[in-house]
Motif scaffolding. Structure first.
Motif, short mmCIF file in Angstrom:
data_model
loop_
_atom_site.label_atom_id
_atom_site.label_comp_id
_atom_site.label_asym_id
_atom_site.label_seq_id
_atom_site.Cartn_x
_atom_site.Cartn_y
_atom_site.Cartn_z
N PRO A 172 -4.95 2.81 0.50
CA PRO A 172 -5.66 3.04 -0.77
C PRO A 172 -5.85 1.74 -1.54
N PRO A 173 -6.92 1.64 -2.33
CA PRO A 173 -7.15 0.42 -3.11
C PRO A 173 -6.13 0.22 -4.23
N ASN A 174 -5.46 1.29 -4.65
CA ASN A 174 -4.44 1.19 -5.69
C ASN A 174 -3.14 0.66 -5.08
N SER A 175 -2.73 -0.52 -5.50
CA SER A 175 -1.56 -1.17 -4.90
C SER A 175 -0.28 -0.38 -5.13
N ASP A 176 -0.20 0.39 -6.23
CA ASP A 176 1.00 1.16 -6.52
C ASP A 176 1.21 2.29 -5.51
N ARG A 177 0.12 2.78 -4.93
CA ARG A 177 0.20 3.89 -4.00
C ARG A 177 0.23 3.44 -2.54
N ARG A 178 -0.07 2.18 -2.28
CA ARG A 178 -0.35 1.73 -0.93
C ARG A 178 0.86 1.90 0.00
N GLU A 179 1.99 1.42 -0.40
CA GLU A 179 3.17 1.46 0.47
C GLU A 179 3.56 2.90 0.79
N GLY A 180 3.49 3.76 -0.20
CA GLY A 180 3.86 5.15 0.02
C GLY A 180 2.90 5.86 0.95
N VAL A 181 1.60 5.58 0.82
CA VAL A 181 0.61 6.22 1.68
C VAL A 181 0.78 5.76 3.12
N LEU A 182 0.99 4.46 3.33
CA LEU A 182 1.17 3.96 4.69
C LEU A 182 2.42 4.56 5.33
N ARG A 183 3.49 4.67 4.56
CA ARG A 183 4.72 5.25 5.10
C ARG A 183 4.48 6.71 5.52
N ARG A 184 3.78 7.44 4.67
CA ARG A 184 3.51 8.85 4.97
C ARG A 184 2.61 9.00 6.20
N LYS A 185 1.57 8.17 6.32
CA LYS A 185 0.66 8.27 7.45
C LYS A 185 1.34 7.88 8.76
N ARG A 186 2.24 6.92 8.70
CA ARG A 186 2.96 6.52 9.91
C ARG A 186 3.90 7.62 10.37
N LEU A 187 4.53 8.31 9.43
CA LEU A 187 5.38 9.44 9.79
C LEU A 187 4.53 10.60 10.34
N GLU A 188 3.37 10.79 9.76
CA GLU A 188 2.47 11.83 10.24
C GLU A 188 2.04 11.55 11.68
N TYR A 189 1.84 10.29 11.99
CA TYR A 189 1.47 9.94 13.36
C TYR A 189 2.60 10.28 14.33
N LEU A 190 3.85 9.99 13.94
CA LEU A 190 4.98 10.32 14.81
C LEU A 190 5.07 11.82 15.05
N ASP A 191 4.77 12.61 14.01
CA ASP A 191 4.74 14.06 14.19
C ASP A 191 3.65 14.46 15.18
N CYS A 192 2.52 13.75 15.09
CA CYS A 192 1.40 14.01 16.00
C CYS A 192 1.82 13.72 17.45
N VAL A 193 2.55 12.65 17.65
CA VAL A 193 3.02 12.29 18.99
C VAL A 193 3.95 13.37 19.52
#
Length: 458
Positions: A172-193
């Motif tokens: 996301p362009p908002n720096s305050d949200r960026r780290e949290g979004v990336l962490r969530r998407k990476r965990l979502e990918y592991l669930d997908c695997v």
């Protein structure tokens, strides 16, 4: 009668005036471009001082932008490209061409003014350009339009991972949200695997098993001329059923059932793979070893590749559905554009019986990854990602510019020679100079034709 004559004379004068303005504009652009370099979307003057890129060496692969080779061609090269851009078929079409170019004249004049402004103001130094990127990325909210403008002409290598994530809408362009979004998407990918890959074959459908087999065959073929991808350990990763590349493709295909897996998608992940690996590996790409990266970082890199490729392909899903109709439409548009820009080339290819699908299909399917040296691919993809949703349309102009690089050569070849030449284009010695010329011509032609789609109608 007199009124009719006077109207006819006025129309003729207007045509002559427009023709004169158009030709004068082209001469002005040619004059401004003589001896100048064209690093990207904005046509600019030669750099007075090279960038001290010592600070860029920290986390960037060795194929980073070569500033000593990035000065574009001579005025003769530019004159040829400009002449190719306005080549007419015959004298009888001249008035028709003038009428069809009426609406594009203002665009060309704007381009000329842009060039003149940059020439008079002198090119911003590369260090200043890096500062612009730093300023855009350091704010609490990244303005994506400004970032796209900067990225179009190339991204500093060590900034590329963050810039690409932003351009694709993964981060996301908002720096305050960026780290949290990336962490969530990476965990979502592991669930997908876990859901789609880490299961026994008995739980898979026949289509999934066949798809998995095809992916396992394609992975070892990925970028065969790059030593990094041919290392034994990397080949094991690319080909083994139990490791991340196969499951990465399988996950994407299962989550996008309308598209599925199509040969060529394996090529499209390689720029993301190299860019996101550069966050963890230093030095030459040929010296990289996957064993130097922790399993956590490999997982993060794998997830970033997955989501970024998904974002890219979401905007062109009909390129990878049954019969790939999206690619077929773009190939037709490419044929029409080449006919308008360089009619002799178009006519010669038609006379020889060569169909654009015979060579351009692979270009659109793999986005030129197989046609240019791999060290230039990430620079090309800076422009791709900066185009955003308009990328499929702009590809037509890039590929027309790419093809017409060899306009004179093509007109001397028969059918068999054309097929062999276009399947093995002489780009192995290309530098950034040739790539920037291709992009600059594409931008110029896009400026001429994009606002006047009737130019591309029979």
């Amino acid at each position: 009668m007199n009124n009719n004559n006077s109207h006819g004379e006025e129309d003729q004068l207007k045509k002559e005036s427009l023709d004169s303005r158009f030709n004068q504009t082209l001469r002005n652009v040619q004059g401004l471009l003589k001896g100048r370099s064209i690093p990207g979307k904005v046509l600019l003057t030669r750099r007075p001082d090279p960038l001290d890129d010592s600070g860029l060496q920290e986390r960037s692969p060795s194929y980073q932008r070569s500033f000593s080779q990035n000065n574009a061609g001579t005025s003769d090269d530019m004159d040829k490209s400009m002449e190719g851009g306005v080549r007419n078929t015959n004298n009888s079409d001249s008035n028709t061409t003038v009428n069809k170019l009426r609406s594009s004249t203002s665009n060309i004049e704007n381009a000329a003014k842009e060039v003149e402004k940059s020439a008079m103001g002198a090119r911003a130094t590369d260090s200043a350009r890096v500062m612009k990127f730093t300023r855009e990325l350091s704010g609490q909210m990244v303005i994506l339009e400004r970032l796209r403008e900067l990225a179009w002409s190339g991204v500093p290598p060590y900034m590329r991972p963050n810039v690409w994530r932003l351009l694709l809408g993964y981060a996301p362009p908002n720096s305050d949200r960026r780290e949290g979004v990336l962490r969530r998407k990476r965990l979502e990918y592991l669930d997908c695997v876990a859901q789609f890959y880490d299961i026994p074959d008995t739980e898979r459908s026949d289509d999934e098993i066949n798809m998995l087999r095809q992916i396992a065959v394609d992975c070892p073929r990925t970028v065969p001329d790059v030593a990094f991808f041919q290392q034994a350990q990397v080949q094991k990763i690319l080909g083994a059923r139990s490791l991340y590349m196969v499951r990465y493709y399988l996950n994407w295909a299962i989550r996008h059932p309308a598209s599925g897996y199509v040969q060529g998608i394996n090529d499209l992940v390689t720029p993301f793979l190299v860019v996101f690996l550069s966050e963890y590996l230093e030095g030459s790409i040929d010296s990289w070893s996957i064993s130097d990266i922790s399993s956590e970082n490999i997982s993060n890199m794998e997830a970033d590749c997955y989501w970024c490729l998904s974002k890219l392909l979401d905007g062109m899903q009909d390129h990878y559905t049954f019969a790939q109709p999206g690619i077929q439409r773009l190939v037709f548009k490419l044929k029409e554009l080449v006919r308008r820009i360089d009619e002799p080339v178009s006519r010669h290819m038609e006379d020889q019986g060569l169909e654009f699908l015979q060579f351009a299909f692979r270009w659109f399917n793999c986005l030129l990854i197989r046609e240019i040296p791999f060290n230039l691919v990430t620079r090309l993809w800076d422009t791709y990602l900066a185009e955003g949703d308009a990328l499929p349309h702009f590809l037509v102009y890039i590929f027309a510019s790419f093809l017409l690089t060899w306009s004179d050569k093509i007109q001397k070849l028969d059918f068999q020679e054309l097929v062999m030449f276009l399947q093995h284009l002489p780009t192995h010695n290309w530098t950034y100079q040739e790539l920037e010329m291709v992009l600059s011509r594409a931008y110029m032609w896009h400026s001429m034709f994009n606002s006047s789609p009737s130019h591309l109608v029979n």
